[in-house]
Design a protein around this motif. Sequence first.
Motif, PDB file in Angstrom:
ATOM      1  N   VAL A   1      30.303  44.705  38.761  1.00 51.20           N
ATOM      2  CA  VAL A   1      29.998  44.260  37.398  1.00 51.20           C
ATOM      3  C   VAL A   1      31.214  44.446  36.497  1.00 51.20           C
ATOM      4  O   VAL A   1      31.568  43.570  35.696  1.00 51.20           O
ATOM      5  CB  VAL A   1      28.782  45.038  36.854  1.00 51.20           C
ATOM      6  N   GLY A   2      31.868  45.594  36.616  1.00 49.55           N
ATOM      7  CA  GLY A   2      33.043  45.840  35.782  1.00 49.55           C
ATOM      8  C   GLY A   2      34.160  44.855  36.061  1.00 49.55           C
ATOM      9  O   GLY A   2      34.807  44.343  35.127  1.00 49.55           O
ATOM     10  N   MET A   3      34.417  44.550  37.328  1.00 49.70           N
ATOM     11  CA  MET A   3      35.469  43.595  37.667  1.00 49.70           C
ATOM     12  C   MET A   3      35.134  42.194  37.153  1.00 49.70           C
ATOM     13  O   MET A   3      36.006  41.463  36.680  1.00 49.70           O
ATOM     14  CB  MET A   3      35.662  43.571  39.185  1.00 49.70           C
ATOM     15  N   LEU A   4      33.874  41.821  37.231  1.00 56.03           N
ATOM     16  CA  LEU A   4      33.460  40.512  36.733  1.00 56.03           C
ATOM     17  C   LEU A   4      33.681  40.402  35.231  1.00 56.03           C
ATOM     18  O   LEU A   4      34.230  39.405  34.738  1.00 56.03           O
ATOM     19  CB  LEU A   4      31.992  40.265  37.081  1.00 56.03           C
ATOM     20  N   TRP A   5      33.266  41.438  34.497  1.00 63.08           N
ATOM     21  CA  TRP A   5      33.390  41.378  33.041  1.00 63.08           C
ATOM     22  C   TRP A   5      34.828  41.519  32.562  1.00 63.08           C
ATOM     23  O   TRP A   5      35.131  41.167  31.412  1.00 63.08           O
ATOM     24  CB  TRP A   5      32.513  42.448  32.403  1.00 63.08           C
TER      25      TRP A   5
ATOM     26  N   ALA B   1      34.108  49.740  22.994  1.00 64.77           N
ATOM     27  CA  ALA B   1      33.028  48.787  22.728  1.00 64.77           C
ATOM     28  C   ALA B   1      32.796  47.872  23.924  1.00 64.77           C
ATOM     29  O   ALA B   1      31.643  47.537  24.250  1.00 64.77           O
ATOM     30  CB  ALA B   1      33.371  47.962  21.486  1.00 64.77           C
ATOM     31  N   MET B   2      33.865  47.466  24.601  1.00 64.69           N
ATOM     32  CA  MET B   2      33.731  46.612  25.778  1.00 64.69           C
ATOM     33  C   MET B   2      32.934  47.318  26.870  1.00 64.69           C
ATOM     34  O   MET B   2      32.031  46.725  27.484  1.00 64.69           O
ATOM     35  CB  MET B   2      35.127  46.242  26.293  1.00 64.69           C
ATOM     36  N   VAL B   3      33.240  48.585  27.131  1.00 60.07           N
ATOM     37  CA  VAL B   3      32.534  49.331  28.169  1.00 60.07           C
ATOM     38  C   VAL B   3      31.062  49.498  27.787  1.00 60.07           C
ATOM     39  O   VAL B   3      30.170  49.380  28.643  1.00 60.07           O
ATOM     40  CB  VAL B   3      33.212  50.696  28.388  1.00 60.07           C
TER      41      VAL B   3
ATOM     42  N   HIS C   1      35.513  53.280  35.359  1.00 61.41           N
ATOM     43  CA  HIS C   1      36.609  53.291  36.342  1.00 61.41           C
ATOM     44  C   HIS C   1      37.057  51.876  36.668  1.00 61.41           C
ATOM     45  O   HIS C   1      38.264  51.616  36.836  1.00 61.41           O
ATOM     46  CB  HIS C   1      36.141  53.997  37.613  1.00 61.41           C
ATOM     47  N   ALA C   2      36.126  50.940  36.760  1.00 60.98           N
ATOM     48  CA  ALA C   2      36.485  49.572  37.119  1.00 60.98           C
ATOM     49  C   ALA C   2      37.194  48.844  35.989  1.00 60.98           C
ATOM     50  O   ALA C   2      38.076  48.010  36.246  1.00 60.98           O
ATOM     51  CB  ALA C   2      35.233  48.794  37.526  1.00 60.98           C
ATOM     52  N   MET C   3      36.856  49.151  34.742  1.00 60.80           N
ATOM     53  CA  MET C   3      37.346  48.349  33.629  1.00 60.80           C
ATOM     54  C   MET C   3      38.542  48.975  32.913  1.00 60.80           C
ATOM     55  O   MET C   3      39.480  48.264  32.540  1.00 60.80           O
ATOM     56  CB  MET C   3      36.211  48.105  32.623  1.00 60.80           C
ATOM     57  N   THR C   4      38.532  50.267  32.673  1.00 54.14           N
ATOM     58  CA  THR C   4      39.581  50.866  31.839  1.00 54.14           C
ATOM     59  C   THR C   4      40.274  52.059  32.481  1.00 54.14           C
ATOM     60  O   THR C   4      41.333  52.460  32.013  1.00 54.14           O
ATOM     61  CB  THR C   4      38.985  51.327  30.495  1.00 54.14           C
ATOM     62  N   LYS C   5      39.628  52.677  33.505  1.00 55.14           N
ATOM     63  CA  LYS C   5      40.166  53.904  34.107  1.00 55.14           C
ATOM     64  C   LYS C   5      40.439  54.977  33.055  1.00 55.14           C
ATOM     65  O   LYS C   5      41.420  55.731  33.126  1.00 55.14           O
ATOM     66  CB  LYS C   5      41.428  53.602  34.917  1.00 55.14           C
ATOM     67  N   GLY C   6      39.556  55.027  32.078  1.00 48.23           N
ATOM     68  CA  GLY C   6      39.658  56.050  31.039  1.00 48.23           C
ATOM     69  C   GLY C   6      40.591  55.709  29.905  1.00 48.23           C
ATOM     70  O   GLY C   6      40.666  56.445  28.916  1.00 48.23           O
ATOM     71  N   GLY C   7      41.329  54.630  29.990  1.00 46.73           N
ATOM     72  CA  GLY C   7      42.292  54.263  28.958  1.00 46.73           C
ATOM     73  C   GLY C   7      41.711  53.257  27.978  1.00 46.73           C
ATOM     74  O   GLY C   7      40.516  52.947  28.033  1.00 46.73           O
TER      75      GLY C   7
END
Length: 316
Positions: free
Chosen positions: A144-148, A182-184, A257-263
Amino acid sequence: MTSAALDAPPALSAPPVPPPVRRRPRARRWMSYLTFVALAGPNVALLVIFVYKPLLQSFQYSTLQWNIGSPTARNVGLGNYVDWFQDPRTPEILTTTAIFTVATVGGSLVLGLLLALLLNQRLAGRGIARTVAFAPYVLSGIAVGMLWLFIFDPRYGLMSTVLAWIGLNSPDWYNDGPWALAMVIIVYLWKNIGYVALIYLAGLQAVPQDLRDAAALDGASSRRTLVSIVLPLLGPTTFFLSVTTLLSSLQSFDIIHAMTKGGPLGSTTTLMYQIYQESFVSGRAGYASAVATILFGILLVVTLVQLKFVERKVHY
């Protein structure tokens, strides 16, 4: 027969003897005990091995200065906890965790209830709509994270296209800290709202129709019926969802983890993600165990507060 014999009172009959109490055979009691052990034993064993033992080991490791792969460890007592509270990043991590938790739990409950009210109507294709709404919940969080990530792409993503239709520029979702958080949150809500809606839908269908009919006969509007009858009767469902979604939100990891890796710059690093970073990236297993113990304490306190104060307002 003499007169004395005639005047004598009749002899009292002996009270009936109660039947002997049949004691349960010892063999049957042992059979019941062995059946209980056979059925509950595997579950208890799995809990001890995979839940309670790692929990106790985590408490032990939190008092050690130990790196993953190192054959030696040094006992530092509460040193890891002191380091965490003195870390300048801790206030930011706690603030990010609080914002993420409040937004995801509150948003899931509100949006899930609205979606459940919609799916509870007599609509064409209602079954398909329910399936589509629940489907994201069973998908992998990494997928889901990779898709978004493609949807939120500031240049070519679908979100930038939709915003351009209404004359707005797409934010820099990847590099701007508040927008990244906000994205997450948006992706987490999209993935989990179907679960909340499904549970609320079950609660709505359990509300007695007689109460709604009586309210309609008394002239109550649909909104008044919802506020005064339906929502109070959904109290147990709301309480259950508030506990489960809160625990799930505080332990969220895969989407971050998939979208931002904490950043970027730690703007989406929650307590759960900090545990991963400290243990598997930095290799500080002892320090990560201390953070995990702190998270466990927060989960325990919040759950106990919910059980003590929120449950009092739950009635059916």
